[in-house]
Design an enzyme around this catalytic site. Structure first.
Site, short mmCIF file in Angstrom:
data_model
loop_
_atom_site.label_atom_id
_atom_site.label_comp_id
_atom_site.label_asym_id
_atom_site.label_seq_id
_atom_site.Cartn_x
_atom_site.Cartn_y
_atom_site.Cartn_z
N ASP A 18 -17.29 7.85 -0.58
CA ASP A 18 -15.94 7.64 -0.15
C ASP A 18 -15.44 9.05 0.71
OD1 ASP A 18 -13.21 6.88 0.70
OD2 ASP A 18 -12.40 6.61 -1.42
N GLN A 37 -10.64 -3.54 -2.79
CA GLN A 37 -11.76 -3.14 -2.22
C GLN A 37 -13.08 -3.41 -3.38
OE1 GLN A 37 -12.07 -0.94 0.66
NE2 GLN A 37 -14.37 -1.33 0.16
N ARG A 65 0.94 -1.34 -0.03
CA ARG A 65 0.18 0.01 -0.02
C ARG A 65 0.81 1.30 0.05
NH1 ARG A 65 -4.87 1.77 3.90
NH2 ARG A 65 -6.05 0.28 2.20
N ARG A 106 -13.88 -7.63 2.51
CA ARG A 106 -12.57 -7.47 2.52
C ARG A 106 -11.70 -8.43 2.70
NH1 ARG A 106 -10.26 -2.72 2.29
NH2 ARG A 106 -8.74 -3.95 1.06
N CYS A 158 -16.15 2.21 1.29
CA CYS A 158 -15.06 1.51 1.49
C CYS A 158 -14.49 1.51 3.08
CB CYS A 158 -13.92 2.00 0.92
SG CYS A 158 -13.63 3.82 0.79
N HIS A 201 -7.61 0.81 -6.16
CA HIS A 201 -7.74 -0.08 -4.78
C HIS A 201 -8.51 -1.29 -4.99
CE1 HIS A 201 -7.95 -0.84 -0.67
NE2 HIS A 201 -8.81 -0.25 -0.26
N1 NVA Z 1 -9.74 7.27 -1.22
C1 NVA Z 1 -9.27 6.89 0.26
C2 NVA Z 1 -9.77 5.37 0.38
C3 NVA Z 1 -9.49 4.56 1.53
C4 NVA Z 1 -9.61 3.20 1.78
C5 NVA Z 1 -7.99 7.19 0.48
O1 NVA Z 1 -7.28 6.95 -0.48
O2 NVA Z 1 -7.70 7.58 1.55
N1 CP Z 2 -11.26 0.34 3.02
C1 CP Z 2 -9.72 0.35 3.34
O1 CP Z 2 -8.79 0.27 2.70
O2 CP Z 2 -9.80 0.50 4.54
P1 CP Z 2 -8.15 0.46 5.56
O3 CP Z 2 -7.70 2.01 4.86
O4 CP Z 2 -8.51 0.75 6.78
O5 CP Z 2 -7.24 -0.49 5.05
#
Ligand code: NVA
Ligand code: CP
Length: 331
Positions: free
Chosen positions: A231, A138, A108, A316, A272, A135
């Site tokens: 989101d 997700q 990540r 997930r 998400c 992602h």
């Molecule tokens: N768009 C959000 C998703 C988190 C799971 C981010 O990148 O912070």
């Molecule tokens: N939805 C998601 O990716 O959550 P986290 O940021 O907690 O991993």
């Protein structure tokens, strides 16, 4: 042709055919039923996996860990603070080292090129746990949740993403909807419209699968939705954009009125997570002090029976397990 994903990396859903995506979704449903029946498996027994996190996480990290433990794998967690990754050692060298130790690598971070570079150099499957533009794990969980909540075939379903329609979650949903023939709508301001190349790619895929891909500001677009999705308005690394986003996205907050505009009482709400749906987090409270209401959804929707966000969060784990089992599993 039978689907075989052994040895493949999972960087974006663009790399997978509709059959391969359906295979992972069905495998996830089977693994979920197995877990519900209390059966512990050995599909990942003897495997070692490493989780690399340059951004924070609750769900993705825990989903990978629990999924691995359920099927007998061993897990190492590394972040930038506690490792050499990215600071004293390039990601290419990191990939070459970790590929000697591990059977699979989760990453990540920020740039999609980094996860691609890891995959090109590790010699073992690499799984994308979120980048600035994608992602994919997700999206699998989101569509599994939609499948669990509709009697329609996916090709007759409509999913509307509300808000920042050019973020990582919106894009992975566009890709999966295009691949599976789901009608996708991005409902948000023109300033945050999806990039032209992403729209063009999805519309091209849609010519094969029947998926319609739309985006725009018109509330009419909400009509007939089977799922409303949103989101947070400022993704990780975008805190400085909050004032501008609140201005642009307040009209796209998912309220009871927005849900009603779908004209579908069975429309589900997906997110998400994490979500700002009240002011009970330090972030939402401190922004409120500064005059910014950063809630992308109200409690009226988030806590309603239409909301399936916690089933989605559970999914997930089942879908990530399916990705690992499909790509490195003992089957
Ligand atoms: N768009 C959000 C998703 C988190 C799971 C981010 O990148 O912070
Ligand atoms: N939805 C998601 O990716 O959550 P986290 O940021 O907690 O991993």
């Amino acid at each position: 042709m039978p689907v075989n994903l052994k040895g493949r990396s999972f960087l974006t859903l663009k790399d997978f055919t509709p059959d391969e995506i359906r295979y992972m979704l069905n495998l996830a449903a089977d693994l979920k039923a197995k877990k519900r029946a209390g059966i512990r498996g050995n599909l990942l027994a003897g495997k070692n996996i490493v989780l690399l996190f340059e951004k924070t996480s609750t769900r993705t990290r825990c989903a990978f860990e629990v999924a691995a433990y359920d099927e007998g794998a061993n897990v190492t967690f590394l972040d930038s603070k506690s490792s050499q990754m990215g600071k004293k050692e390039t990601m290419v060298d990191t990939a070459k080292v970790l590929g000697r130790f591990y059977d699979g690598i989760e990453y990540r971070g920020y740039d999609q090129k980094v996860v691609e570079g890891l995959a090109a150099n590790a010699g073992v499957p690499v799984w994308n746990g979120l980048t600035d533009v994608d992602h994919p794990t997700q999206a699998l969980a989101d569509i599994l949740t939609l499948m669990e909540n509709t009697k329609k075939p996916l090709s007759k379903c409509k999913l509307v993403f509300c808000g920042d329609t050019r973020n990582n979650v919106a894009y992975c949903l566009m890709y999966i909807c295009a691949k599976l023939g789901i009608h996708y709508v991005g409902w948000g301001p023109k300033e945050l419209a999806p990039a032209a190349d992403v729209v063009e790619y999805c519309r091209e895929v849609g010519k094969e699968t029947g998926a319609v891909v739309q985006y725009g500001e018109d509330k009419e677009l909400l009509k007939g939705a089977d799922a409303l999705y949103t989101d947070i308005w400022a993704s990780m690394g975008e805190k400085d954009k909050i004032p501008e986003r609140v201005k642009l996205l307040t009209p796209y907050r998912v309220t009871g009125e927005v849900l009603k505009a779908t004209e579908n009482p069975d429309c589900i709400f997906l997110h998400c997570l994490p979500s700002f749906h009240d002011f009970d987090t330090t972030m939402a409270a401190s922004q409120k002090e500064l005059g910014y209401d950063i809630r992308e959804v109200t409690d009226e929707v988030f806590l309603s029976p239409n909301s399936k966000v916690f089933d989605e969060a559970e999914n997930r784990m089942h879908t990530i397990k399916a990705v690992m089992v499909a790509t490195i599993g003992n089957v």
